[in-house]
Design an enzyme around this catalytic site. Structure first.
Site, PDB file in Angstrom:
ATOM      1  N   ASP A 336      22.315  85.179  28.022  1.00  0.00           N
ATOM      2  CA  ASP A 336      22.349  84.208  29.107  1.00  0.00           C
ATOM      3  C   ASP A 336      22.243  84.921  30.455  1.00  0.00           C
ATOM      4  O   ASP A 336      22.882  85.957  30.672  1.00  0.00           O
ATOM      5  CB  ASP A 336      23.660  83.416  29.011  1.00  0.00           C
ATOM      6  CG  ASP A 336      23.795  82.357  30.071  1.00  0.00           C
ATOM      7  OD1 ASP A 336      22.951  81.448  30.101  1.00  0.00           O
ATOM      8  OD2 ASP A 336      24.743  82.445  30.874  1.00  0.00           O
ATOM      9  N   GLU A 371      17.190  85.539  28.697  1.00  0.00           N
ATOM     10  CA  GLU A 371      16.912  84.496  29.681  1.00  0.00           C
ATOM     11  C   GLU A 371      16.670  85.268  30.980  1.00  0.00           C
ATOM     12  O   GLU A 371      17.625  85.708  31.615  1.00  0.00           O
ATOM     13  CB  GLU A 371      18.088  83.536  29.829  1.00  0.00           C
ATOM     14  CG  GLU A 371      17.790  82.412  30.805  1.00  0.00           C
ATOM     15  CD  GLU A 371      18.997  81.518  31.079  1.00  0.00           C
ATOM     16  OE1 GLU A 371      18.802  80.315  31.315  1.00  0.00           O
ATOM     17  OE2 GLU A 371      20.139  82.030  31.067  1.00  0.00           O
TER      18      GLU A 371
END
Length: 657
Positions: A336, A371
């Site tokens: 993330d 990401e």
């Protein structure tokens, strides 16, 4: 009272050796560290850690056993302007704890103070760490090691995936056990999935703000103990680890990999008004990026940012990743806000954590997905990650939606994204699989909502619809919301089919959001991070069997096309791809940039994707040969030989010769 022996400075955490437990804790700025253990009656016993090797504090407690509850009190300066926020009145969680007991409720005692320290003791209500022993029979478990070129990723939430599944026993729905249930595994196999990517399963907390509104953090991107499983997904919190490993073992036997979404960019301690759980009280200055005024650099939008260039924090993060691979046999990670991993503070491909992963014989062998952004200046790093990493390809997401739903993307731009965005990823020896292609993800509209809503509808989140992106590239086809006339439903279905076909038959690694193959809707909520309810849980009783079959047929078709599974960049004349106009001729430069949205993509000289993304029915002349439409665009029996395709408006079809 038993005295602590000096013990050993490694490994970090609490480790039982059969005779007692060795405790270790990193803190570069602490002046004293107390180990606090709690007996069955909740009585606290404190011991100073006697060992101090460099920045590692350590001690050994003889006769201690698994099940022992413990925490730390860390002494040091309270100097907020310098980034130091030590407060021994607060019981702290071991960052490497394998199990946590207690809840992270919103309570003033779990805060340490902003400008002035809060010296009220909180041990009575603070969550406690639990010493665990690790004995698990993996039998003959082996990682599937699916080649990247054959990988199909399915992004899912542990609870939301199975909580409403009528064929899974009620007592295990929404749990780790349900992931390994034969019904779930058979479904994933029939769909054609090779990798199950789970939203965060490490222990997380709900933000105080959400708790005050009667909401909770559903997605799990608010970590508090990175080595501990989130107990709410276990049938029994005490056996969470074994339940999780049982599921992984069962998935592996079926040839399905497990990828964990992991949050190394921030912690649940949030901003300076946030709670004090662990890192802030152990060594705030080392664990976080601190501004000159002592506040946090908020490059994550969550109040703080972990300093993954600090050597000790790099060691912590690396140990965490190795733990999940070595102890739980996971097959990879999705990181993330992964740009934080490369901050020094500027983003660098040779940042310390990247280097540590590359040099690790364990971590360098698993799937790594970034990401590739954070919210700070210079945070958008799509295409710039080290070669070991694949990356979420937002270029593909936006292009697919613009082409099919907004009708404003030239053929050349569409083809570039269809060809694994080679302008972005074809560098440093990377392969097409580095592009993780997606049309939707947990963050944003579901696929059905993309064709039913022009605007987000996030009122249930309690922020007056201010949260969530406004850049959705969606199209409600003339009516906001679900339902409508038969014509409207059919046009929306055709758009869904076009988007799924583009996703699953393009070059790169496809990622499918769980529920998109059902027609799942979140009723226009494009930021459902705090909706632990029927808005996010997949309702299997309402699943569209036709759409599921369509999706499965596309996935199985993909696996038959060499140009998609061989994971090689397409080159002119190599037989992998030809780009043709409606007359089966190579496109001119003008057609690429300004021509009608009509295109034929010939893959491996045998498979043809015919596209008519215009408003009118259009006659498409197929290349020479005996072509017949194939599933999911036609039945298996009695194939009809076709030379010309009457392409419906905003339609496409796949043929084989």
């Amino acid at each position: 009272m038993t005295q602590l022996a000096i013990g050993k400075p490694a490994p970090l955490g609490a480790h039982y050796d059969g005779q007692g437990v060795n405790f270790t804790l990193f803190s570069a700025h602490a002046e004293r560290v107390e180990l606090c253990v709690f007996d069955a009656n909740g009585q606290e016993h404190r011991y100073d850690l006697p060992g101090h090797s460099g920045d590692i504090w350590h001690g050994y407690l003889p006769d201690a056993r698994p099940g022992l509850r413990y925490g730390y009190r860390v002494h040091g300066p309270w100097q907020p302007a310098e980034g130091h926020r030590f407060n021994p009145a607060k019981l702290l969680i071991d960052p490497c704890a394998r199990q946590i007991e207690g809840e992270f409720k919103d309570n003033p005692l779990l805060h340490a103070g902003h400008n002035e320290p809060d010296y009220r003791d909180n041990a009575a209500i603070a969550p406690k760490c639990v010493v665990v022993v690790d004995h698990y029979d993996w039998e003959d478990d082996a990682p599937p090691r699916t080649p990247w070129g054959s990988t199909i990723i399915y992004e899912a939430h542990v609870k939301g995936l199975t909580y409403l599944h009528p064929e899974i026993p009620v007592e295990i729905r929404g749990t780790y056990k349900a992931l390994g249930h034969p019904v779930m595994i058979n479904y994933l196999k029939q769909l054609g999935i090779t990798a199950l990517e789970l939203l965060p399963v490490a222990q997380f907390a709900s933000e105080p703000r959400l708790q005050r509104m009667g909401l909770s953090n559903y997605w799990g991107y608010n970590p508090v103990a990175m080595f501990a499983l989130h107990p709410a997904y276990a049938c029994s919190p005490e056996t969470a680890l074994d339940e999780f490993r049982d599921a992984i073992k069962a998935l592996h036997k079926a040839g399905i990999e497990v990828i964990l979404d992991i949050v190394l960019n921030h912690s649940a301690e949030l901003d300076l008004d946030g709670p004090l759980f662990s890192l802030r009280g152990i060594d705030n200055r080392s664990y976080y990026w601190i501004r000159e005024d002592g506040d946090y650099h908020n490059w994550t939008g969550c109040g703080n940012t972990l300093n993954l260039s600090h050597p000790a924090v790099v060691d912590y993060a690396s140990a965490c990743l190795r733990y999940w691979v070595e102890t739980c046999h996971v097959d990879g990670f999705r990181f993330d806000l992964a740009a934080v991993m490369g901050r020094t503070p500027e983003f660098r491909q040779d940042a310390p954590l990247f280097t540590a992963i590359q040099n690790c014989p364990v971590l360098s062998q698993v799937k790594l997905i970034a990401e590739p952004w954070d919210i700070a200046p210079g945070g958008y790093q799509v295409g710039n990650f080290p070669p070991l990493f694949a990356e979420w390809n937002d270029h593909f997401r936006d292009a697919a939606r613009r082409f099919w739903l907004h009708y404003d993307l030239p053929l050349g731009a569409f083809a570039g994204r269809f060809a694994a965005s080679s302008d972005v990823f074809k560098r440093n020896g990377r392969l097409p699989s580095a592009a993780i292609n997606l049309v939707t993800a947990h963050d944003g509209f579901t696929l059905r909502d993309c064709v039913c809503f022009n605007h987000k509808h996030n009122e249930a989140n309690g922020e007056e619809n201010r949260d969530g992106t406004n850049n959705n590239y969606s199209n409600n086809h003339g009516k906001e919301g679900l339902g409508g006339s038969l014509d409207l439903v059919e046009r929306r279905r055709d758009s869904i089919h076009a988007l799924l076909t583009t996703l699953l038959l393009s070059q790169g690694t496809p990622m499918l959001l769980a529920g998109d193959e059902h027609g799942h809707s979140q009723h226009g909520n494009n930021n459902a991070y705090c909706q632990d309810n029927q808005l996010t849980w997949l309702d299997w009783s309402q699943a569209s069997s036709g759409l599921t079959a369509f999706t499965a047929a596309l996935i199985h078709l993909r696996k038959r096309i060499p140009a998609l599974v061989e994971n090689r960049w397409w080159e002119e004349g190599d037989g992998n791809v030809r780009w043709l106009n409606r007359y089966a001729q190579p496109l001119s430069t003008d057609e690429w940039q300004n021509g009608p949205k009509q295109l034929q993509i010939l893959l491996s000289d045998r498979f043809l994707i015919a596209i008519n993304a215009t408003l009118e029915v259009t006659e498409i002349v197929l290349p020479a040969g005996e072509w017949h439409a194939i599933p999911p665009f036609a039945g298996e029996d009695n194939p009809v030989i076709t030379a010309v395709w009457q392409g419906p408006a905003h339609g496409l079809c796949v043929f084989q010769r």
